[in-house]
Design a protein around this motif. Sequence first.
Motif, PDB file in Angstrom:
ATOM      1  N   ASP A   1     -25.057  28.824  52.836  1.00  0.00           N
ATOM      2  CA  ASP A   1     -23.697  28.440  52.450  1.00  0.00           C
ATOM      3  C   ASP A   1     -23.558  28.389  50.935  1.00  0.00           C
ATOM      4  O   ASP A   1     -22.556  28.861  50.371  1.00  0.00           O
ATOM      5  CB  ASP A   1     -23.365  27.073  53.065  1.00  0.00           C
ATOM      6  CG  ASP A   1     -21.935  26.642  52.807  1.00  0.00           C
ATOM      7  OD1 ASP A   1     -21.010  27.430  53.091  1.00  0.00           O
ATOM      8  OD2 ASP A   1     -21.733  25.519  52.324  1.00  0.00           O
TER       9      ASP A   1
ATOM     10  N   VAL B   1     -23.501  32.049  49.537  1.00  0.00           N
ATOM     11  CA  VAL B   1     -22.229  32.717  49.843  1.00  0.00           C
ATOM     12  C   VAL B   1     -21.133  32.202  48.919  1.00  0.00           C
ATOM     13  O   VAL B   1     -20.337  32.982  48.370  1.00  0.00           O
ATOM     14  CB  VAL B   1     -21.859  32.514  51.327  1.00  0.00           C
ATOM     15  CG1 VAL B   1     -20.426  32.985  51.595  1.00  0.00           C
ATOM     16  CG2 VAL B   1     -22.840  33.262  52.226  1.00  0.00           C
ATOM     17  N   ARG B   2     -21.076  30.907  48.722  1.00  0.00           N
ATOM     18  CA  ARG B   2     -20.076  30.331  47.816  1.00  0.00           C
ATOM     19  C   ARG B   2     -20.265  30.809  46.381  1.00  0.00           C
ATOM     20  O   ARG B   2     -19.307  30.875  45.603  1.00  0.00           O
ATOM     21  CB  ARG B   2     -20.128  28.805  47.875  1.00  0.00           C
ATOM     22  CG  ARG B   2     -19.637  28.210  49.187  1.00  0.00           C
ATOM     23  CD  ARG B   2     -19.933  26.727  49.249  1.00  0.00           C
ATOM     24  NE  ARG B   2     -19.524  26.131  50.499  1.00  0.00           N
ATOM     25  CZ  ARG B   2     -18.389  25.466  50.693  1.00  0.00           C
ATOM     26  NH1 ARG B   2     -17.528  25.323  49.693  1.00  0.00           N
ATOM     27  NH2 ARG B   2     -18.100  24.948  51.867  1.00  0.00           N
TER      28      ARG B   2
ATOM     29  N   LEU C   1     -23.126  30.079  58.307  1.00  0.00           N
ATOM     30  CA  LEU C   1     -21.712  30.202  57.955  1.00  0.00           C
ATOM     31  C   LEU C   1     -21.493  31.417  57.057  1.00  0.00           C
ATOM     32  O   LEU C   1     -22.098  31.533  56.005  1.00  0.00           O
ATOM     33  CB  LEU C   1     -21.240  28.934  57.237  1.00  0.00           C
ATOM     34  CG  LEU C   1     -21.473  27.607  57.965  1.00  0.00           C
ATOM     35  CD1 LEU C   1     -20.980  26.434  57.112  1.00  0.00           C
ATOM     36  CD2 LEU C   1     -20.798  27.602  59.330  1.00  0.00           C
ATOM     37  N   ASN C   2     -20.622  32.329  57.495  1.00  0.00           N
ATOM     38  CA  ASN C   2     -20.170  33.461  56.669  1.00  0.00           C
ATOM     39  C   ASN C   2     -21.306  34.366  56.211  1.00  0.00           C
ATOM     40  O   ASN C   2     -21.296  34.890  55.091  1.00  0.00           O
ATOM     41  CB  ASN C   2     -19.395  32.942  55.449  1.00  0.00           C
ATOM     42  CG  ASN C   2     -18.204  32.086  55.847  1.00  0.00           C
ATOM     43  OD1 ASN C   2     -17.407  32.486  56.689  1.00  0.00           O
ATOM     44  ND2 ASN C   2     -18.083  30.914  55.256  1.00  0.00           N
ATOM     45  N   ALA C   3     -22.299  34.560  57.074  1.00  0.00           N
ATOM     46  CA  ALA C   3     -23.402  35.472  56.772  1.00  0.00           C
ATOM     47  C   ALA C   3     -23.839  36.149  58.063  1.00  0.00           C
ATOM     48  O   ALA C   3     -23.647  35.624  59.157  1.00  0.00           O
ATOM     49  CB  ALA C   3     -24.572  34.720  56.141  1.00  0.00           C
ATOM     50  N   GLU C   4     -24.453  37.321  57.920  1.00  0.00           N
ATOM     51  CA  GLU C   4     -24.975  38.037  59.080  1.00  0.00           C
ATOM     52  C   GLU C   4     -26.238  37.352  59.585  1.00  0.00           C
ATOM     53  O   GLU C   4     -27.142  37.056  58.815  1.00  0.00           O
ATOM     54  CB  GLU C   4     -25.307  39.485  58.702  1.00  0.00           C
ATOM     55  CG  GLU C   4     -25.940  40.290  59.833  1.00  0.00           C
ATOM     56  CD  GLU C   4     -26.465  41.639  59.388  1.00  0.00           C
ATOM     57  OE1 GLU C   4     -26.981  42.379  60.255  1.00  0.00           O
ATOM     58  OE2 GLU C   4     -26.375  41.959  58.176  1.00  0.00           O
TER      59      GLU C   4
ATOM     60  N   GLN D   1     -19.940  19.869  56.860  1.00  0.00           N
ATOM     61  CA  GLN D   1     -20.082  20.976  57.802  1.00  0.00           C
ATOM     62  C   GLN D   1     -21.502  21.116  58.341  1.00  0.00           C
ATOM     63  O   GLN D   1     -21.696  21.571  59.470  1.00  0.00           O
ATOM     64  CB  GLN D   1     -19.692  22.298  57.129  1.00  0.00           C
ATOM     65  CG  GLN D   1     -18.248  22.398  56.711  1.00  0.00           C
ATOM     66  CD  GLN D   1     -17.946  23.781  56.167  1.00  0.00           C
ATOM     67  OE1 GLN D   1     -17.559  24.696  56.886  1.00  0.00           O
ATOM     68  NE2 GLN D   1     -18.135  23.945  54.867  1.00  0.00           N
TER      69      GLN D   1
END
Length: 329
Positions: A21, A24-25, A45-48, A181
């Motif tokens: 996380d 990605v941020r 979260l928000n990754a493959e 989260q």
Amino acid sequence: MSARNVLVVGGAGYIGSHMVDHLVRAGYAVTVLDNLSTGHADAVLNAELVVGDLGEPDTLDRLFTAHTFDAVMHFAALTEVGASVKDPEAYYDNNVAKTLRLLAAMRRHGVERFIFSSTAAVYGDSIPGLIRESDIGSPINPYGWTKRIIEQVLRDYSRSYGLRSVVFRYFNAAGADPEGQLGERHDPETHVIPLLLQAASGRRQTFTIFGDDYPTPDGSCVRDFVHVADLCRAHRLGLERLLRGESGDVFNLGSGVGYSVREVIESTKRVTGRDFAVNSASRRPGDPAYLVADVAKVEQALGWQPAYSLDEMVAHAWRFETDTHGSST
């Protein structure tokens, strides 16, 4: 310029998912490899997410062929001291043999930057005082030895193969995502703060202090806690160091402050406003009395300082505990 691409091995676990996380941020492209033995797919979260094991050469070759990775971060170790004493074979297989297979795959595919999660357990049973990176001792449990071995492997690979690595020796990672989260979801849970919070929330009848006769001021172990968000920030700074072409190094990650188990109990009661039962049991094998980091080196080299206090670590973890499981009154 396209985003830097990072493979996070073990990125569905507690620390790994927070790291994903954070990256990605910060604008990185992230791929996660995790066998989900202890991790959780919904924590990525928000990754493959690629479900597979770091010890499977075919899986690794497919992954490294499909992606051009700028660096690899490794969070896929078994980490429980007591379990390593009971079953050292599992620890040497996962933490040493499988890590060697990961490093071999990196060499086959020309990936030369590596961030490795090590541990304060490499220092052994240290005397009171701040522990410096040069104070390497003799580990007193198999878990510590598995990390010590890989640290030596990385030094050898740097000299022979040009692999550059940043090694972080964690003291006690704690807390949770400040936004609520992500958090600790071990089953069974063995870490001090989440166990205390389970007692505070009513999910556990009592909290047990393992050993009240250590040579410390109140008889309980003294540990250095570092917020998982602070830890992730240090890892990103270490990654950026390698991406700039600088050399690898070894750094402690802690707060530089020691808290006894009894002091952590008081912090938990203060933050949660809850009282709960506490009892004592005999020492666990492999637990040193005192582990507190000297963090001067990482502060100077990476410009990193911990931002969160013990009470904040407890508060963020308490939010995750109550949001996830509720709290009895």
